[in-house]
Scaffold this active site. Structure first.
Site, PDB file in Angstrom:
ATOM      1  N   ARG A 200       0.825  -1.208   0.000  1.00  0.00           N
ATOM      2  CA  ARG A 200       0.000   0.000   0.000  1.00  0.00           C
ATOM      3  C   ARG A 200       0.862   1.261   0.000  1.00  0.00           C
ATOM      4  O   ARG A 200       0.584   2.229  -0.723  1.00  0.00           O
ATOM      5  CB  ARG A 200      -0.925  -0.030   1.225  1.00  0.00           C
ATOM      6  CG  ARG A 200      -1.894   1.130   1.309  1.00  0.00           C
ATOM      7  CD  ARG A 200      -2.983   0.820   2.317  1.00  0.00           C
ATOM      8  NE  ARG A 200      -3.860   1.968   2.517  1.00  0.00           N
ATOM      9  CZ  ARG A 200      -3.829   2.780   3.574  1.00  0.00           C
ATOM     10  NH1 ARG A 200      -2.945   2.536   4.542  1.00  0.00           N
ATOM     11  NH2 ARG A 200      -4.652   3.794   3.675  1.00  0.00           N
TER      12      ARG A 200
ATOM     13  N   HIS B 258       0.739   3.885  -3.154  1.00  0.00           N
ATOM     14  CA  HIS B 258       0.229   5.236  -2.935  1.00  0.00           C
ATOM     15  C   HIS B 258       1.296   6.290  -3.228  1.00  0.00           C
ATOM     16  O   HIS B 258       0.955   7.433  -3.540  1.00  0.00           O
ATOM     17  CB  HIS B 258      -0.288   5.371  -1.507  1.00  0.00           C
ATOM     18  CG  HIS B 258      -1.613   4.699  -1.305  1.00  0.00           C
ATOM     19  ND1 HIS B 258      -2.523   5.115  -0.356  1.00  0.00           N
ATOM     20  CD2 HIS B 258      -2.194   3.643  -1.942  1.00  0.00           C
ATOM     21  CE1 HIS B 258      -3.598   4.340  -0.402  1.00  0.00           C
ATOM     22  NE2 HIS B 258      -3.414   3.431  -1.359  1.00  0.00           N
TER      23      HIS B 258
ATOM     24  N   HIS C 145      -5.459  -7.333  -3.928  1.00  0.00           N
ATOM     25  CA  HIS C 145      -6.344  -7.367  -2.765  1.00  0.00           C
ATOM     26  C   HIS C 145      -6.501  -8.762  -2.210  1.00  0.00           C
ATOM     27  O   HIS C 145      -7.193  -8.957  -1.205  1.00  0.00           O
ATOM     28  CB  HIS C 145      -7.723  -6.790  -3.133  1.00  0.00           C
ATOM     29  CG  HIS C 145      -7.749  -5.295  -3.163  1.00  0.00           C
ATOM     30  ND1 HIS C 145      -8.480  -4.565  -4.091  1.00  0.00           N
ATOM     31  CD2 HIS C 145      -7.107  -4.378  -2.398  1.00  0.00           C
ATOM     32  CE1 HIS C 145      -8.305  -3.279  -3.864  1.00  0.00           C
ATOM     33  NE2 HIS C 145      -7.464  -3.138  -2.858  1.00  0.00           N
ATOM     34  N   THR C 146      -5.862  -9.721  -2.859  1.00  0.00           N
ATOM     35  CA  THR C 146      -5.788 -11.052  -2.244  1.00  0.00           C
ATOM     36  C   THR C 146      -5.037 -10.971  -0.926  1.00  0.00           C
ATOM     37  O   THR C 146      -5.176 -11.859  -0.078  1.00  0.00           O
ATOM     38  CB  THR C 146      -5.084 -12.045  -3.205  1.00  0.00           C
ATOM     39  OG1 THR C 146      -5.214 -13.372  -2.691  1.00  0.00           O
ATOM     40  CG2 THR C 146      -3.610 -11.716  -3.367  1.00  0.00           C
TER      41      THR C 146
ATOM     42  N   TRP D 129     -10.424  -9.491   1.972  1.00  0.00           N
ATOM     43  CA  TRP D 129     -11.083  -9.922   0.735  1.00  0.00           C
ATOM     44  C   TRP D 129     -11.032 -11.439   0.575  1.00  0.00           C
ATOM     45  O   TRP D 129     -11.868 -12.003  -0.111  1.00  0.00           O
ATOM     46  CB  TRP D 129     -10.397  -9.273  -0.460  1.00  0.00           C
ATOM     47  CG  TRP D 129     -10.687  -7.816  -0.664  1.00  0.00           C
ATOM     48  CD1 TRP D 129     -11.643  -7.302  -1.495  1.00  0.00           C
ATOM     49  CD2 TRP D 129     -10.026  -6.706  -0.067  1.00  0.00           C
ATOM     50  NE1 TRP D 129     -11.621  -5.922  -1.450  1.00  0.00           N
ATOM     51  CE2 TRP D 129     -10.628  -5.521  -0.570  1.00  0.00           C
ATOM     52  CE3 TRP D 129      -8.987  -6.562   0.850  1.00  0.00           C
ATOM     53  CZ2 TRP D 129     -10.238  -4.244  -0.204  1.00  0.00           C
ATOM     54  CZ3 TRP D 129      -8.598  -5.291   1.218  1.00  0.00           C
ATOM     55  CH2 TRP D 129      -9.203  -4.150   0.707  1.00  0.00           C
ATOM     56  N   THR D 130     -10.032 -12.050   1.206  1.00  0.00           N
ATOM     57  CA  THR D 130      -9.853 -13.500   1.086  1.00  0.00           C
ATOM     58  C   THR D 130      -9.664 -14.112   2.469  1.00  0.00           C
ATOM     59  O   THR D 130      -9.378 -13.402   3.437  1.00  0.00           O
ATOM     60  CB  THR D 130      -8.625 -13.836   0.218  1.00  0.00           C
ATOM     61  OG1 THR D 130      -7.455 -13.316   0.863  1.00  0.00           O
ATOM     62  CG2 THR D 130      -8.745 -13.226  -1.169  1.00  0.00           C
TER      63      THR D 130
ATOM     64  N   ASP E 119      -2.170 -15.234  -3.994  1.00  0.00           N
ATOM     65  CA  ASP E 119      -2.600 -16.180  -5.029  1.00  0.00           C
ATOM     66  C   ASP E 119      -3.742 -15.539  -5.810  1.00  0.00           C
ATOM     67  O   ASP E 119      -3.973 -14.345  -5.704  1.00  0.00           O
ATOM     68  CB  ASP E 119      -3.013 -17.527  -4.411  1.00  0.00           C
ATOM     69  CG  ASP E 119      -4.092 -17.378  -3.349  1.00  0.00           C
ATOM     70  OD1 ASP E 119      -4.771 -16.327  -3.324  1.00  0.00           O
ATOM     71  OD2 ASP E 119      -4.263 -18.289  -2.518  1.00  0.00           O
TER      72      ASP E 119
ATOM     73  N   ASP F 263     -14.417  -3.733  -6.726  1.00  0.00           N
ATOM     74  CA  ASP F 263     -14.080  -5.146  -6.922  1.00  0.00           C
ATOM     75  C   ASP F 263     -15.099  -5.790  -7.868  1.00  0.00           C
ATOM     76  O   ASP F 263     -14.739  -6.487  -8.838  1.00  0.00           O
ATOM     77  CB  ASP F 263     -14.108  -5.895  -5.586  1.00  0.00           C
ATOM     78  CG  ASP F 263     -13.123  -5.337  -4.573  1.00  0.00           C
ATOM     79  OD1 ASP F 263     -11.991  -5.007  -4.977  1.00  0.00           O
ATOM     80  OD2 ASP F 263     -13.480  -5.218  -3.393  1.00  0.00           O
TER      81      ASP F 263
END
Length: 533
Positions: A264, A268, A412-413, A454-455, A462, A484
């Site tokens: 991140r 950014h 975002h995984t 998210w996961t 992955d 998403d």
């Protein structure tokens, strides 16, 4: 003990007159016969006068030198007559203090030895003083003047005529008065410390001497650097520096589970790039480490990235030649690799911006959800009423394509959304409360608890993100934002999203290329072309 004066410290009337006075008072105080009862008083004046003489002589010697800081160097065998007189004065004083005393009929104490000496000293000293005054009058000088005043440096021009001879061997300094070099620094002069001959001395006040020029340059360098508005160039980074920094970052990321945070931070910093800006570097933004300065660090989208910067400070301290821009992008690539993601073909040698004046304006980064009025975007040119339209405006501005937008979204995984940072997500879920193993290597540890992921294994890189987002039966505690969902709804994004869902290999290939491109946006490399490790 007597004050020792050299020829270059000859006393002016500032102390010649007190010296004469002290001798007269000494003679008078040898007896009370002149004025009954005045002996003790006169002896007190005598002591004060001698003390004044000594102080005046020393003060005058400082003046003769020219700068008034260090006492003069005395050359043995050249004592001035004043010093001899003062020595005689002290000798007389010591004799007077041991004179025989007799009691008169009137009760007055008479120093018999002093009575015999007093008239002689009064006559001698008084005569010398009068003679000296008459001589000065004849010469047209003031009675308070002294011929030795010519040796005093009284202006800037005369100060330049002073010499400070320094011994090359031991550093001993010889400082004769102005115009007296021949007498006190003769050709046969030898250093009193190391016995070096005169040839081994050099004049520290000679501006033409190369040694003085070197000293002046050394003394002026710090002041010149302080006055200069241009900061000194940073040290050149080497492959060894970069390898050492990377190894240190690997240890930090593994210990703190900060993989998502490092990604991140880097994104950014680089994500401010605007390809339409034609101004010279670094006005277009990009991976230039401007995010470490206010006000960019305080932009709403950058909440929490200060933690990542602080984690990397020890690396900067250990390898100062590595720029912040390199550290941020390196930490991002390390975070992906340690989490099981693809190895990214990074290059290094980025140049940092120097201050907050190079910070990018707020509103360049994408919004995950629509704000007031149903619009996405922090500034007008980035606004759109649809998530897909907003993503394109943001990433097209950087020069990225639809495939690269979808591939980068797959990162975002990793990670979570926090309410106190983005305002999105839950306080915690069963996947973020610390009860489940989420690392790619199966080890325990998640870092800070809380937030929404998210996961399920949000520290494993992955393609599960692309499987979870379109799955209607996915656990409801997993995060699905508008930006998403649009990846599988927009006709331009959908083909890439489905390809990455079906093939992790294709996802890794596209992601590695997109990550590398993002990490180089707006960067200036030294050396040109960068450094690979």
């Amino acid at each position: 003990r007597p004050v020792s004066l050299s020829g270059m410290q000859r006393a002016s009337m500032l102390h010649s007159f007190p010296l004469s006075l002290s001798l007269v008072l000494m003679a008078l105080s040898c007896t009370d016969a002149f004025l009954p009862g005045t002996g003790p008083f006169l002896r007190g004046l005598r002591h004060d006068s001698i003390a004044t003489t000594r102080q005046s002589a020393m003060r005058t010697s400082m003046q003769l030198r020219g700068d008034g800081y260090k006492p003069m160097i005395e050359v043995p065998g050249h004592a001035h007559s004043d010093a001899i007189l003062l020595a005689k004065t002290v000798a007389v004083q010591e004799q007077v203090e041991n004179v025989e005393k007799v009691e008169t009929k009137a009760g007055i104490t008479i120093n018999t030895k002093g009575m015999g000496q007093a008239p002689f000293w009064v006559a001698v000293i008084g005569g010398l003083t009068v003679f000296q005054m008459i001589k000065k009058k004849v010469e047209g000088r003031s009675v308070l003047d002294n011929k030795d005043v010519k040796y005093i440096a009284s202006n800037e021009k005369e100060e330049k005529e002073l010499h400070i001879f320094a011994c090359e061997g031991c550093g001993y300094e010889m400082m004769p008065a102005r115009g007296r070099e021949g007498k006190f620094f003769p050709d046969d002069f030898k250093c009193p410390i190391c016995s070096a001959p005169k040839e081994k001395f050099w004049d520290m006040n000679d501006p033409t001497d190369p040694r003085n020029q070197e000293k002046e340059e050394e003394a002026a360098a710090p002041a010149a650097a302080a006055k200069s508005d241009t900061p000194p160039p940073p040290p050149k980074v080497t492959a060894a520096d970069l390898e050492g920094a990377k190894k240190m970052i690997e240890g930090i990321v593994d210990k703190t589970n900060s993989n998502p945070l490092m990604i991140r931070l880097a994104w950014h910093d680089a994500g401010t790039f605007d390809k339409s800006v034609a101004a010279p570097w670094p006005k277009a933004g990009g991976a230039v480490a401007s995010i470490r300065f206010q006000p960019e660090l305080n932009h709403g989208a950058n909440a929490g990235v200060i933690t990542a910067i602080k984690l990397l400070e020890p690396v900067k301290d250990a390898f100062p030649a590595v720029s912040y821009a390199d550290l941020f992008q390196m930490a991002s690539a390390v975070g992906v690799e340690l989490a099981g993601g693809p190895k990214i073909d990074m290059i290094y040698g980025r140049v940092d911006v120097s201050g907050p004046e190079d910070c990018s304006p707020e509103g360049n980064l994408p919004d995950a959800e629509a704000g007031e009025g149903g619009k996405y975007g922090g500034k007008p040119e980035m606004e759109d009423t649809t998530a897909a339209g907003h993503l394109r405006k943001v990433f097209y501005r950087m020069g990225l394509t639809d495939e690269e937008i979808v591939a980068l979204s797959g990162a975002h995984t990793l990670g979570r959304a926090y309410k106190d940072r983005s305002g999105l997500g839950a306080e915690k879920t069963k996947f973020t409360d610390g009860s489940k193993a989420v690392r790619a290597d199966g080890k325990e540890g998640i870092g800070r608890k809380g937030g929404s992921s998210w996961t399920e294994q949000w520290l494993k890189f992955d393609n599960s993100y692309f499987k979870t987002v379109p799955d209607a039966n996915a656990d409801p505690e997993l995060l699905k934002l508008s930006t998403d969902k649009t990846l599988f709804e927009d006709e331009g994004f959908k083909p890439f999203a489905e390809k990455f869902r079906d093939s992790e290999e294709e996802f890794f290939k596209s992601y590695a290329a997109a990550h590398k491109k993002l990490s180089e946006l707006g960067s200036k490399f030294e050396p040109e072309g960068g450094i690979k490790i």
